[in-house]
Design an enzyme around this catalytic site. Structure first.
Site, PDB file in Angstrom:
ATOM      1  N   SER A   6       0.945  -0.932   0.215  1.00  0.00           N
ATOM      2  CA  SER A   6      -0.070  -0.047   0.175  1.00  0.00           C
ATOM      3  C   SER A   6       0.928   1.284  -0.296  1.00  0.00           C
ATOM      4  O   SER A   6       1.702   1.337   0.713  1.00  0.00           O
ATOM      5  CB  SER A   6      -1.026   0.345   1.549  1.00  0.00           C
ATOM      6  OG  SER A   6      -1.486   1.270   1.688  1.00  0.00           O
ATOM      7  N   HIS A  31      -0.946  -0.955  -4.333  1.00  0.00           N
ATOM      8  CA  HIS A  31      -2.849  -1.332  -3.527  1.00  0.00           C
ATOM      9  C   HIS A  31      -2.563   0.169  -2.762  1.00  0.00           C
ATOM     10  O   HIS A  31      -1.526   1.357  -2.863  1.00  0.00           O
ATOM     11  CB  HIS A  31      -3.023  -1.637  -2.113  1.00  0.00           C
ATOM     12  CG  HIS A  31      -3.970  -1.712  -1.902  1.00  0.00           C
ATOM     13  ND1 HIS A  31      -5.356  -2.176  -1.680  1.00  0.00           N
ATOM     14  CD2 HIS A  31      -4.070  -0.376  -0.157  1.00  0.00           C
ATOM     15  CE1 HIS A  31      -6.098  -1.851  -1.212  1.00  0.00           C
ATOM     16  NE2 HIS A  31      -5.476  -0.997  -0.588  1.00  0.00           N
ATOM     17  N   ASP A  33      -4.647   3.697  -1.827  1.00  0.00           N
ATOM     18  CA  ASP A  33      -5.742   4.012  -0.964  1.00  0.00           C
ATOM     19  C   ASP A  33      -5.992   5.738  -1.650  1.00  0.00           C
ATOM     20  O   ASP A  33      -5.535   6.115  -1.101  1.00  0.00           O
ATOM     21  CB  ASP A  33      -5.721   3.665   0.597  1.00  0.00           C
ATOM     22  CG  ASP A  33      -4.742   2.895   1.013  1.00  0.00           C
ATOM     23  OD1 ASP A  33      -6.506   1.240   0.549  1.00  0.00           O
ATOM     24  OD2 ASP A  33      -4.428   2.080   1.443  1.00  0.00           O
ATOM     25  N   MET A  35      -9.050   8.687  -0.380  1.00  0.00           N
ATOM     26  CA  MET A  35      -9.976   8.935   0.912  1.00  0.00           C
ATOM     27  C   MET A  35     -10.482   9.948   0.580  1.00  0.00           C
ATOM     28  O   MET A  35      -9.553  11.394  -0.249  1.00  0.00           O
ATOM     29  CB  MET A  35      -8.782   8.912   2.261  1.00  0.00           C
ATOM     30  CG  MET A  35      -8.878   7.263   2.930  1.00  0.00           C
ATOM     31  SD  MET A  35      -7.520   7.729   4.184  1.00  0.00           S
ATOM     32  CE  MET A  35      -6.688   6.115   3.947  1.00  0.00           C
ATOM     33  N   HIS A  64      -8.094   0.727  -3.827  1.00  0.00           N
ATOM     34  CA  HIS A  64      -9.604   0.460  -2.986  1.00  0.00           C
ATOM     35  C   HIS A  64      -9.922   2.312  -2.653  1.00  0.00           C
ATOM     36  O   HIS A  64      -9.102   3.230  -2.300  1.00  0.00           O
ATOM     37  CB  HIS A  64      -8.335   0.702  -1.636  1.00  0.00           C
ATOM     38  CG  HIS A  64      -8.953   0.015  -0.601  1.00  0.00           C
ATOM     39  ND1 HIS A  64      -8.920  -0.015   0.855  1.00  0.00           N
ATOM     40  CD2 HIS A  64     -10.821  -0.112  -0.498  1.00  0.00           C
ATOM     41  CE1 HIS A  64      -9.932   0.011   1.592  1.00  0.00           C
ATOM     42  NE2 HIS A  64     -10.614   0.283   0.920  1.00  0.00           N
ATOM     43  N   MET A 135     -11.734  -5.586   5.452  1.00  0.00           N
ATOM     44  CA  MET A 135     -10.872  -4.529   6.102  1.00  0.00           C
ATOM     45  C   MET A 135     -10.508  -5.141   7.510  1.00  0.00           C
ATOM     46  O   MET A 135     -11.520  -5.335   8.914  1.00  0.00           O
ATOM     47  CB  MET A 135     -11.213  -3.684   6.595  1.00  0.00           C
ATOM     48  CG  MET A 135     -11.840  -1.748   5.660  1.00  0.00           C
ATOM     49  SD  MET A 135     -10.140  -1.883   4.464  1.00  0.00           S
ATOM     50  CE  MET A 135      -9.081  -0.964   5.842  1.00  0.00           C
TER      51      MET A 135
HETATM   52  C1  DX5 Z   1      -6.761   1.765   5.597  1.00  0.00           C
HETATM   53  C2  DX5 Z   1      -5.947   1.732   4.234  1.00  0.00           C
HETATM   54  C3  DX5 Z   1      -4.419   0.519   4.319  1.00  0.00           C
HETATM   55  C4  DX5 Z   1      -3.797   0.653   4.795  1.00  0.00           C
HETATM   56  C5  DX5 Z   1      -2.507  -0.105   5.628  1.00  0.00           C
HETATM   57  O1  DX5 Z   1      -7.447   2.672   5.523  1.00  0.00           O
HETATM   58  O2  DX5 Z   1      -6.818   0.507   3.604  1.00  0.00           O
HETATM   59  O3  DX5 Z   1      -4.321  -0.655   2.612  1.00  0.00           O
HETATM   60  O4  DX5 Z   1      -2.885   1.426   4.173  1.00  0.00           O
HETATM   61  O5  DX5 Z   1      -2.118  -0.012   5.727  1.00  0.00           O
HETATM   62  P1  DX5 Z   1      -0.348  -0.374   7.933  1.00  0.00           P
HETATM   63  O6  DX5 Z   1       0.095  -1.953   6.260  1.00  0.00           O
HETATM   64  O7  DX5 Z   1       0.380  -0.045   7.393  1.00  0.00           O
HETATM   65  O8  DX5 Z   1      -1.950  -1.452   8.261  1.00  0.00           O
HETATM   66 ZN    ZN Z   2      -6.643  -0.909   1.706  1.00  0.00          ZN
END
Ligand code: DX5
Ligand code: ZN
Length: 214
Positions: A6, A31, A33, A35, A64, A135
């Site tokens: 990610s 990946h 992310d 938001m 995502h 999740m």
């Molecule tokens: C959180 C994201 C994850 C995040 C995971 O909302 O969807 O993809 O980057 O981060 P780690 O691996 O540090 O928990």
């Molecule tokens: Zn994610």
């Protein structure tokens, strides 16, 4: 095991060497992310950043979307050349239609579940979903503690997939590290997302290789 590092845990002031590291690594996906500050209490990055990233990265993109009304952004995600578009079940009133729209755009459709959403919510669409993203933390932030009861949820999802003959892959996201990754492999995960554990590792490529070997 497949691995999807990610980018959220990367240093955004110095992205290119980290993207080159991903290209040279054994990672199966990158990946990304997104938001919006509404669906989750945080804002990450948007399409201008994703576009620049997509021009450097050679790995398939695993996008995502932690945003409301994700169905509005299907063509923009397609234009990045993404392989997988993940939308949250909790963000889609018309999830079945959203899955079809993602497929019509030529992408794999992933449906994501927050920790409090039971896998049963997917029973009537599981046959048309390519991937379920579980999740294993509450979405919105990297570096959080893995929620242990998500292991049982992954086992229940594996049972639902087997029972219905679905081809969906199971991806786990949040708190994945050297301690929790073997537990996820044992529970039935196919793909591990990992942010902080990979990007903060002294040797991220070795870290990716070790996760893949599970
Ligand atoms: C959180 C994201 C994850 C995040 C995971 O909302 O969807 O993809 O980057 O981060 P780690 O691996 O540090 O928990
Ligand atoms: Zn994610």
């Amino acid at each position: 095991m497949k691995v999807s590092p990610s980018l959220l845990a990367a240093n955004f002031a110095d992205l290119k060497p980290q993207l080159q590291m991903i290209n040279e690594s054994e990672a199966d996906y990158l990946h990304l992310d997104v938001m919006d500050g509404v669906f989750v209490p945080n804002i990450s990055f948007g399409f201008p950043v994703l576009k620049s990233v997509s021009e450097v990265v050679t790995k398939p993109l695993d996008v995502h979307l932690m945003i409301v009304e994700p169905q509005k952004w299907v063509s923009q995600v397609r234009d990045l050349g993404a392989e997988i578009m993940n939308v949250h079940q909790e963000a889609c009133v018309h999830l079945d239609r959203c899955i079809h729209t993602i497929h019509q755009a030529g992408m794999k459709a992933g449906v994501t579940l927050c920790p409090s959403t039971p896998v049963e919510m997917l029973r009537d669409v599981i046959h048309e979903v390519d991937l379920v993203l579980i999740m294993t933390v509450n979405p919105g932030f990297g570096g959080q503690e893995f929620i242990m009861h998500s292991l049982d949820k992954i086992r229940r999802l594996r049972a639902l997939i087997d029972e219905t003959g679905s081809k969906a892959m199971i991806e786990a996201d949040g708190g994945v590290n050297g301690r929790t990754a073997p537990l996820l492999a044992e529970a039935g995960a196919d793909i591990l997302v990992s942010g902080s554990y990979v990007f903060k590792a002294p040797d991220p490529k070795a870290c990716i290789r070790d996760l893949r070997a599970l």
